[in-house]
Scaffold this motif. Structure first.
Motif, PDB file in Angstrom:
ATOM      1  N   HIS A   5       0.869  -1.185   0.000  1.00  0.00           N
ATOM      2  CA  HIS A   5       0.000   0.000   0.000  1.00  0.00           C
ATOM      3  C   HIS A   5       0.901   1.227   0.000  1.00  0.00           C
ATOM      4  CE1 HIS A   5      -3.340   2.306   2.429  1.00  0.00           C
ATOM      5  NE2 HIS A   5      -2.938   2.981   1.364  1.00  0.00           N
ATOM      6  N   ILE A   6       0.820   2.009  -1.081  1.00  0.00           N
ATOM      7  CA  ILE A   6       1.649   3.202  -1.253  1.00  0.00           C
ATOM      8  C   ILE A   6       0.754   4.441  -1.247  1.00  0.00           C
ATOM      9  CG2 ILE A   6       3.235   4.427  -2.806  1.00  0.00           C
ATOM     10  CD1 ILE A   6       4.462   1.846  -1.783  1.00  0.00           C
ATOM     11  N   ASP A   7       1.069   5.394  -0.369  1.00  0.00           N
ATOM     12  CA  ASP A   7       0.407   6.697  -0.392  1.00  0.00           C
ATOM     13  C   ASP A   7       1.453   7.751  -0.685  1.00  0.00           C
ATOM     14  OD1 ASP A   7      -2.361   6.338   0.009  1.00  0.00           O
ATOM     15  OD2 ASP A   7      -2.084   6.070   2.164  1.00  0.00           O
ATOM     16  N   SER A   8       1.050   8.804  -1.409  1.00  0.00           N
ATOM     17  CA  SER A   8       2.021   9.835  -1.789  1.00  0.00           C
ATOM     18  C   SER A   8       1.516  11.258  -1.618  1.00  0.00           C
ATOM     19  CB  SER A   8       2.463   9.624  -3.241  1.00  0.00           C
ATOM     20  OG  SER A   8       1.368   9.750  -4.121  1.00  0.00           O
ATOM     21  N   CYS A   9       0.253  11.436  -1.276  1.00  0.00           N
ATOM     22  CA  CYS A   9      -0.307  12.775  -1.170  1.00  0.00           C
ATOM     23  C   CYS A   9       0.132  13.449   0.129  1.00  0.00           C
ATOM     24  CB  CYS A   9      -1.825  12.733  -1.241  1.00  0.00           C
ATOM     25  SG  CYS A   9      -2.551  14.385  -1.318  1.00  0.00           S
ATOM     26  N   VAL A  10       0.514  14.717   0.027  1.00  0.00           N
ATOM     27  CA  VAL A  10       0.985  15.465   1.195  1.00  0.00           C
ATOM     28  C   VAL A  10      -0.166  16.026   2.031  1.00  0.00           C
ATOM     29  CG1 VAL A  10       3.159  16.074   0.107  1.00  0.00           C
ATOM     30  CG2 VAL A  10       1.212  17.620  -0.117  1.00  0.00           C
ATOM     31  N   ASP A  90       1.607  -9.307  -4.169  1.00  0.00           N
ATOM     32  CA  ASP A  90       0.654  -9.851  -5.134  1.00  0.00           C
ATOM     33  C   ASP A  90      -0.173  -8.716  -5.726  1.00  0.00           C
ATOM     34  OD1 ASP A  90       1.164 -12.738  -4.697  1.00  0.00           O
ATOM     35  OD2 ASP A  90       0.463 -12.259  -2.669  1.00  0.00           O
ATOM     36  N   ILE A  91      -0.506  -7.752  -4.856  1.00  0.00           N
ATOM     37  CA  ILE A  91      -1.268  -6.578  -5.266  1.00  0.00           C
ATOM     38  C   ILE A  91      -0.583  -5.341  -4.697  1.00  0.00           C
ATOM     39  CG2 ILE A  91      -3.476  -5.353  -5.131  1.00  0.00           C
ATOM     40  CD1 ILE A  91      -4.864  -8.039  -4.842  1.00  0.00           C
ATOM     41  N   VAL A  92      -0.432  -4.321  -5.547  1.00  0.00           N
ATOM     42  CA  VAL A  92       0.129  -3.040  -5.129  1.00  0.00           C
ATOM     43  C   VAL A  92      -0.947  -1.981  -5.340  1.00  0.00           C
ATOM     44  CG1 VAL A  92       1.976  -1.357  -5.468  1.00  0.00           C
ATOM     45  CG2 VAL A  92       2.442  -3.795  -5.829  1.00  0.00           C
ATOM     46  N   VAL A  93      -1.316  -1.296  -4.265  1.00  0.00           N
ATOM     47  CA  VAL A  93      -2.309  -0.226  -4.332  1.00  0.00           C
ATOM     48  C   VAL A  93      -1.541   1.085  -4.186  1.00  0.00           C
ATOM     49  CG1 VAL A  93      -4.372   0.791  -3.278  1.00  0.00           C
ATOM     50  CG2 VAL A  93      -4.097  -1.703  -3.339  1.00  0.00           C
TER      51      VAL A  93
END
Length: 181
Positions: A5-10, A90-93
């Motif tokens: 799980h990748i988040d990038s918003c500041v 397996d899954i990248v969000v």
């Protein structure tokens, strides 16, 4: 099942992309009891930008006769760990909001760490990874072309490392679903 799980918003909790990546991961973990999730917040713990020496070392073009500074060695190891997290999933969000017509710099830096490390000649392990891009940032009709272009750039980046299963989930679609519920 392994979920990255990748988040990038500041914008923190106010971010639509964060809310929707969290909802997506919640649905996945509910559907797959016992799933293991790794969470990486690229805004809260930003990666350093890729320098010339780091790119050389990551792409295995470092002159072994030149001693590698310990800080550079640590960055190379971090880059390898980021790639391994991706490969093991397996899954990248991925929360991919559009900031000022481009990907947030934190997301771009993460991609810069993955792209030169993957050798397309290696086994095609990336083809099995499912990537869900949660995009947001241009919901008005006038910006639709910009959003499509942005999403195409992200698709091309992931395709370049062998990802064949990529789904785009726009935040505006999540909002429409919530309104209907």
């Amino acid at each position: 099942m392994n979920i990255l799980h990748i988040d990038s918003c500041v914008r923190g909790d106010q971010s639509r992309s964060r809310q929707h990546t969290a909802a997506t991961v919640a649905k996945l973990t509910a559907a797959h009891p016992g799933a293991h999730t790794i969470y990486r917040d690229l805004a809260a713990a930003p990666l350093s930008h890729v320098s010339g020496p780091l790119l050389q070392a990551m792409s295995r073009q470092w002159n072994a006769a030149i001693p590698m500074h310990p800080d550079l060695r640590a960055e190379v190891l971090l880059s390898a760990a980021l790639l391994q997290e991706f490969i093991d999933a397996d899954i990248v969000v991925v929360g991919a909001p559009m900031h000022n017509y481009f990907a947030p710099s934190s997301l771009k830096v993460w991609l810069d760490r993955l792209l030169p490390l993957h050798d397309p000649g290696e086994n095609d392990c990336m083809a099995e990874i499912q990537v869900v891009l949660v995009t947001s940032g241009a919901d008005d009709p006038a910006s639709a072309t910009l959003m499509r272009h942005y999403e195409q750039q992200l698709q091309a980046a992931f395709a370049s490392i062998g990802v064949r299963q990529l789904q785009i989930a726009r935040s505006s679609d999540f909002a429409a679903q919530a309104d209907r519920a």
